[in-house]
Design an enzyme around this catalytic site. Structure first.
Site, short mmCIF file in Angstrom:
data_model
loop_
_atom_site.label_atom_id
_atom_site.label_comp_id
_atom_site.label_asym_id
_atom_site.label_seq_id
_atom_site.Cartn_x
_atom_site.Cartn_y
_atom_site.Cartn_z
NE ARG A 1 16.71 2.04 -21.98
CZ ARG A 1 16.00 3.23 -21.58
NH1 ARG A 1 16.60 4.25 -20.84
NH2 ARG A 1 14.79 3.50 -22.03
NE ARG B 1 13.13 5.00 -16.85
CZ ARG B 1 13.83 4.18 -17.44
NH1 ARG B 1 14.15 2.80 -17.03
NH2 ARG B 1 14.16 4.42 -18.76
CG ASP C 1 12.57 11.32 -14.78
OD1 ASP C 1 13.09 11.87 -15.68
OD2 ASP C 1 12.68 9.76 -14.40
N GLY D 1 16.63 6.47 -23.20
CA GLY D 1 15.38 6.42 -24.20
C GLY D 1 15.26 7.75 -24.81
CG ASP E 1 10.43 9.02 -18.18
OD1 ASP E 1 9.52 8.86 -19.21
OD2 ASP E 1 11.24 8.37 -17.97
CG ASP F 1 17.79 9.06 -13.22
OD1 ASP F 1 17.61 10.24 -12.70
OD2 ASP F 1 17.89 8.03 -12.63
CB THR G 1 13.74 11.90 -20.19
OG1 THR G 1 12.67 10.91 -19.77
CG2 THR G 1 14.14 13.01 -19.16
O1 F6P Z 1 12.64 7.00 -19.89
C1 F6P Z 1 11.97 6.87 -20.86
C2 F6P Z 1 11.21 5.89 -21.24
O2 F6P Z 1 10.26 5.97 -22.29
C3 F6P Z 1 10.20 5.18 -19.86
O3 F6P Z 1 9.22 6.15 -19.74
C4 F6P Z 1 9.96 3.99 -20.08
O4 F6P Z 1 9.77 3.20 -18.96
C5 F6P Z 1 11.19 3.50 -20.65
O5 F6P Z 1 11.78 4.58 -21.26
C6 F6P Z 1 11.14 2.55 -21.60
O6 F6P Z 1 12.33 2.05 -22.21
P1 F6P Z 1 12.73 0.74 -23.43
O7 F6P Z 1 12.43 1.87 -24.73
O8 F6P Z 1 13.99 0.79 -23.32
O9 F6P Z 1 11.77 0.06 -23.13
#
Ligand code: F6P
Length: 327
Positions: free
Chosen positions: A76, A176, A134, A15, A132, A107, A130
């Site tokens: 990803r 997340r 985390d 992300g 998050d 992560d 990120t």
């Molecule tokens: O890890 C960053 C994040 O924005 C999370 O907070 C969220 O759950 C996820 O990515 C959303 O991912 P995507 O944009 O692939 O839906």
């Protein structure tokens, strides 16, 4: 050059997060400053597999420090999770004469980096990118501060309409499975409560809290909820509240990807710039398979394995602060 690194590859993965561009700028310029060539890899590990690689000069990163997103694009990549995918990636590194990698992400990005470095002898340094927050071993990840400010801005606006219509709002934020964004945005926006995955939600207590608020002077309430199966999300809680308290006018607002965009705050630009320079320093010092963090305003080196595996605790005492201040 004792370190033997002549050329680095650099990518963003997972992300995106505001401040990634500031990190790209910093890595590029710090490398060139130290006579190391820089190759930009597009679309994360996907570009490493398909060979979407371009050499960067200092001017390739001009005028990007203030931009959200990532000029390298992000993805990803399922193929990088396979040994065949990683072999193709390694072949491209050799072909491009890349001696070391700087990976910017969270992560999943670091998990891929670890696997890759176990299979192939490539020094890798990670920068925590990120929203998050985390990752263990750094007080803040690149992008977290900007996302927090975006959330607060949105909650302030929702509060205006919540108050006009005397409503109870459940606002869902990203993270997340981590509650940093929810907890600190609740604190900073003066919300009634934060519902986070790290702490079991006592719905009865929450109901009591909201009831008391309405009974007193409050004519509206805001509850910030972490997206997560554990919390049930904003919709889950709202449904229950509507069922058990039809007297409340309940609304849900899911902030979504707005939280990932926007120009990075000064704080995110500063940590991204410092971390980028530190990544090149670390590689020149012969360090490998570490993440750069900042703890108590000092640069630290954290083994990638620790950054991913060790749980970074949220400060649960802050839940108490939110509660005290919501009376
Ligand atoms: O890890 C960053 C994040 O924005 C999370 O907070 C969220 O759950 C996820 O990515 C959303 O991912 P995507 O944009 O692939 O839906």
């Amino acid at each position: 050059m004792g370190h033997g690194i002549k050329c680095i590859g650099m990518l963003t993965s997972g992300g995106d997060a505001p401040g990634m561009n500031a990190a790209i700028r910093s890595v590029t310029r710090a490398a060139i400053f130290n006579n190391i060539r820089v190759k930009a890899i597009y679309r994360g590990y996907k570009g490493l597999i398909t060979g979407e690689i371009k050499e960067f000069q200092t001017q390739n990163v001009s005028n990007i420090i203030q931009q959200g997103g990532t000029i390298l694009k992000s993805a990803r990549c399922a193929e990088f999770r396979t040994p065949e995918g990683r072999q193709l990636a390694y072949e491209n590194l050799v072909k491009e004469e890349i001696d070391a990698l700087v990976v910017i992400g969270g992560d999943g990005t670091f998990t891929g980096a670890r696997l890759f470095s176990q299979e192939y002898d490539v020094p890798i340094v990670g920068l925590p990118g990120t929203i998050d927050n985390d990752l263990f071993g750094t007080d803040s990840t690149i992008g977290y501060d900007t996302a927090l400010n975006t959330i607060i801005d949105a909650v302030d606006k929702i509060r205006d309409t919540a108050s006009s219509h005397e409503r109870l709002f459940f606002i869902e934020v990203m993270g997340r499975d981590a509650g940093f964004l929810a907890l600190n945005s609740a604190l900073a926006s003066g919300a009634e409560a934060a519902i986070i995955p790290e702490r079991e939600t006592k719905v009865d207590q929450l109901e009591e809290l909201i009831k008391n608020g309405f009974r007193k002077s409050k004519n509206s309430s805001i509850v910030i909820v972490s997206e997560s199966e554990v919390t049930g999300g904003a919709n889950g809680l709202a449904e229950r509240m509507r069922r058990e308290h039809p007297e409340y006018d309940v609304r849900v607002s899911i902030l979504g990807h707005i939280q990932r965009g926007g120009s990075p705050t000064a704080y995110d630009r500063i940590i991204a710039s410092r971390m980028g320079v530190a990544a090149i320093d670390a590689l020149m010092d012969g360090l490998r398979n570490i993440m750069i963090g900042i703890v108590n305003n000092e640069i630290v080196h954290v083994p990638l394995a620790k950054a991913i595996k060790d749980d970074k605790p949220v400060n649960e005492q802050l839940l108490g602060v939110v509660q005290i201040l919501s009376i």
